[in-house]
Design an enzyme around this catalytic site. Sequence first.
Site, mmCIF file in Angstrom:
data_model
loop_
_atom_site.group_PDB
_atom_site.id
_atom_site.type_symbol
_atom_site.label_atom_id
_atom_site.label_comp_id
_atom_site.label_asym_id
_atom_site.label_seq_id
_atom_site.Cartn_x
_atom_site.Cartn_y
_atom_site.Cartn_z
ATOM 1 N N THR A 134 -13.633 22.692 45.910
ATOM 2 C CA THR A 134 -12.783 23.092 44.791
ATOM 3 C C THR A 134 -13.017 24.551 44.401
ATOM 4 O O THR A 134 -14.105 25.086 44.611
ATOM 5 C CB THR A 134 -13.099 22.181 43.580
ATOM 6 O OG1 THR A 134 -12.514 22.739 42.416
ATOM 7 C CG2 THR A 134 -14.600 22.074 43.317
ATOM 8 N N ASP A 135 -12.011 25.155 43.765
ATOM 9 C CA ASP A 135 -12.187 26.522 43.241
ATOM 10 C C ASP A 135 -13.098 26.529 42.012
ATOM 11 O O ASP A 135 -13.528 27.591 41.574
ATOM 12 C CB ASP A 135 -10.828 27.163 42.920
ATOM 13 C CG ASP A 135 -10.022 26.422 41.850
ATOM 14 O OD1 ASP A 135 -10.410 25.309 41.457
ATOM 15 O OD2 ASP A 135 -8.987 26.971 41.421
ATOM 16 N N GLU A 136 -13.380 25.323 41.453
ATOM 17 C CA GLU A 136 -14.183 25.278 40.228
ATOM 18 C C GLU A 136 -15.619 25.740 40.471
ATOM 19 O O GLU A 136 -16.340 26.060 39.525
ATOM 20 C CB GLU A 136 -14.155 23.867 39.625
ATOM 21 C CG GLU A 136 -12.739 23.447 39.292
ATOM 22 C CD GLU A 136 -12.626 22.146 38.518
ATOM 23 O OE1 GLU A 136 -13.571 21.800 37.790
ATOM 24 O OE2 GLU A 136 -11.586 21.480 38.658
ATOM 25 N N TYR A 159 -19.413 18.239 37.478
ATOM 26 C CA TYR A 159 -18.589 18.087 38.680
ATOM 27 C C TYR A 159 -18.671 19.333 39.555
ATOM 28 O O TYR A 159 -18.992 19.260 40.746
ATOM 29 C CB TYR A 159 -17.126 17.819 38.288
ATOM 30 C CG TYR A 159 -16.142 18.022 39.429
ATOM 31 C CD1 TYR A 159 -16.157 17.180 40.539
ATOM 32 C CD2 TYR A 159 -15.211 19.066 39.409
ATOM 33 C CE1 TYR A 159 -15.258 17.374 41.592
ATOM 34 C CE2 TYR A 159 -14.315 19.265 40.449
ATOM 35 C CZ TYR A 159 -14.346 18.419 41.537
ATOM 36 O OH TYR A 159 -13.474 18.608 42.581
ATOM 37 N N LYS A 163 -20.245 19.958 43.383
ATOM 38 C CA LYS A 163 -19.457 20.441 44.527
ATOM 39 C C LYS A 163 -20.059 21.742 45.069
ATOM 40 O O LYS A 163 -20.087 21.969 46.285
ATOM 41 C CB LYS A 163 -17.990 20.661 44.129
ATOM 42 C CG LYS A 163 -17.220 19.402 43.793
ATOM 43 C CD LYS A 163 -17.066 18.433 44.954
ATOM 44 C CE LYS A 163 -16.118 18.914 46.033
ATOM 45 N NZ LYS A 163 -15.858 17.843 47.053
HETATM 46 P P1 NAD Z 1 -9.901 11.199 44.144
HETATM 47 O O1 NAD Z 1 -10.842 10.950 43.024
HETATM 48 O O2 NAD Z 1 -8.457 10.901 43.962
HETATM 49 O O3 NAD Z 1 -10.374 10.383 45.430
HETATM 50 C C1 NAD Z 1 -11.704 10.294 45.831
HETATM 51 C C2 NAD Z 1 -11.825 9.202 46.873
HETATM 52 O O4 NAD Z 1 -13.190 9.176 47.315
HETATM 53 C C3 NAD Z 1 -11.487 7.807 46.337
HETATM 54 O O5 NAD Z 1 -10.650 7.121 47.238
HETATM 55 C C4 NAD Z 1 -12.852 7.128 46.228
HETATM 56 O O6 NAD Z 1 -12.786 5.730 46.412
HETATM 57 C C5 NAD Z 1 -13.614 7.816 47.350
HETATM 58 N N1 NAD Z 1 -15.085 7.801 47.120
HETATM 59 C C6 NAD Z 1 -15.744 8.123 45.981
HETATM 60 N N2 NAD Z 1 -17.070 7.958 46.165
HETATM 61 C C7 NAD Z 1 -17.230 7.532 47.442
HETATM 62 C C8 NAD Z 1 -18.379 7.206 48.221
HETATM 63 N N3 NAD Z 1 -19.618 7.259 47.720
HETATM 64 N N4 NAD Z 1 -18.200 6.832 49.508
HETATM 65 C C9 NAD Z 1 -16.942 6.757 50.042
HETATM 66 N N5 NAD Z 1 -15.824 7.028 49.337
HETATM 67 C C10 NAD Z 1 -15.979 7.417 48.061
HETATM 68 O O7 NAD Z 1 -10.134 12.717 44.550
HETATM 69 P P2 NAD Z 1 -9.075 13.810 45.045
HETATM 70 O O8 NAD Z 1 -8.440 14.428 43.870
HETATM 71 O O9 NAD Z 1 -8.241 13.227 46.123
HETATM 72 O O10 NAD Z 1 -10.057 14.887 45.661
HETATM 73 C C11 NAD Z 1 -10.472 14.801 47.023
HETATM 74 C C12 NAD Z 1 -11.423 15.934 47.327
HETATM 75 O O11 NAD Z 1 -10.792 17.176 47.070
HETATM 76 C C13 NAD Z 1 -12.688 15.918 46.475
HETATM 77 O O12 NAD Z 1 -13.760 16.277 47.288
HETATM 78 C C14 NAD Z 1 -12.424 16.969 45.420
HETATM 79 O O13 NAD Z 1 -13.632 17.552 44.988
HETATM 80 C C15 NAD Z 1 -11.551 17.951 46.173
HETATM 81 N N6 NAD Z 1 -10.607 18.734 45.369
HETATM 82 C C16 NAD Z 1 -9.752 18.124 44.505
HETATM 83 C C17 NAD Z 1 -8.828 18.884 43.800
HETATM 84 C C18 NAD Z 1 -7.819 18.234 42.869
HETATM 85 O O14 NAD Z 1 -7.056 18.938 42.204
HETATM 86 N N7 NAD Z 1 -7.726 16.920 42.790
HETATM 87 C C19 NAD Z 1 -8.798 20.263 43.958
HETATM 88 C C20 NAD Z 1 -9.690 20.850 44.851
HETATM 89 C C21 NAD Z 1 -10.575 20.074 45.553
#
Ligand code: NAD
Length: 381
Positions: A134-136, A159, A163
């Site tokens: 993430t950019d955070e 969070y 990350k």
């Molecule tokens: P999300 O919370 O929608 O999904 C996370 C998934 O990971 C879920 O399906 C959950 O069941 C699974 N999970 C959690 N813990 C687990 C574990 N211990 N073992 C196996 N599976 C597990 O998240 P998202 O929004 O789809 O984000 C996905 C990735 O992208 C993350 O790494 C997040 O940090 C990154 N990200 C998200 C955003 C955003 O805007 N949502 C932006 C930048 C980066």
Amino acid sequence: MNRVLVTGGAGFIGSAVCRYLVQEKQCDVLNVDKLTYAGVPASLKEIEDNDRYRFAKADVCDKEVIAELFAAFQPDAVMHLAAESHVDRSIDGPAAFMETNIMGTYTMLECAREYWNELSNDRKTAFRFHHISTDEVYGSLGAEGLFEETTPYDPRSPYSASKASSDHLVKAWFHTYGLPVVITNCSNNYGPYHFPEKLIPLVILNALDGKPLPIYGKGDNIRDWLYVEDHARALVTVVEKGTPGETYNVGGRNERTNLEVVETICSILDELRPLAGGNGGTSDVESGPSGQPHSTSHGSLPTSTKPISSYRDLICFVDDRPGHDARYAIDATRLENELGWKAQENFETGIKKTVQWYLDNDWWWKPLRASRYAGERLGRA
Ligand code: NAD
């Protein structure tokens, strides 16, 4: 790249990646997901019967099981998305974030390294471990400037700190063991299948229910919004073409204040799902003297019922998130110039598609609102 092991593929972004890999790139995908509250198998309905897609319910912290999955599936690449992802929940309960985001990434790296060490030279060179971040991790911007790949890390929430830690582990596995890793740091995503705890789906669904639309603080925090399918395309571009050891920032050049985001959603809903007779709706929000909803200093939401003419009348200001970063904005020049990716949606086109998707797909979100998260305030420390 034929065989891709995706972690967190039942989540918001992971499910978009799985759909894209199977439907557009004809890859074989193994989705490894623990199915926490955020894991929604229904998000994979379009591909669940496809021969190229398979699912394993597993925890990325479970080294024995993950090692077995590597051995059985023989991936050409790993796209590691599994994480605890909601800042507000990280304030209420940081432990799961440390466990999954840090120890889970460590476990994935170790399993990948042991597997990679045994590959033939050709497959070893071609292998990629892609960490989705993430950019955070870069902290908070003032009014000017953009996050670049060289911006120093300065995470502020449990969070983003978890990350940032996992990014450092991934870089260490490149420098120390030569594991061919790539990292992407992306701005805020939005789009279909977004779990209803996050700002955009929460606002759409609360509005449809006639519930208050809570905005943290004054609503002037700025995020740089990217449509999730553009992110999925960017991720696959990086895993296919990125240089090992490098980081690529992903963003849509769509900076908006939170208040602008919420007002845009209200305007789209006013057009697509007008309130009966232009003024026939009711709300749980009490109007203030100027016609503006009252702000609620303690974040508790008012309860009186008043007729409303626009979804904007549901907007209400609540206590800010502790440590709320002021502004995020991404410079994605490197990804655009070196790897040729460009976002296809701007915020106006993407948000309209998103609102329409939620209107058309209550089969997906109604069970989640009923059983997993109904919109209560999280993360007040
Ligand atoms: P999300 O919370 O929608 O999904 C996370 C998934 O990971 C879920 O399906 C959950 O069941 C699974 N999970 C959690 N813990 C687990 C574990 N211990 N073992 C196996 N599976 C597990 O998240 P998202 O929004 O789809 O984000 C996905 C990735 O992208 C993350 O790494 C997040 O940090 C990154 N990200 C998200 C955003 C955003 O805007 N949502 C932006 C930048 C980066």
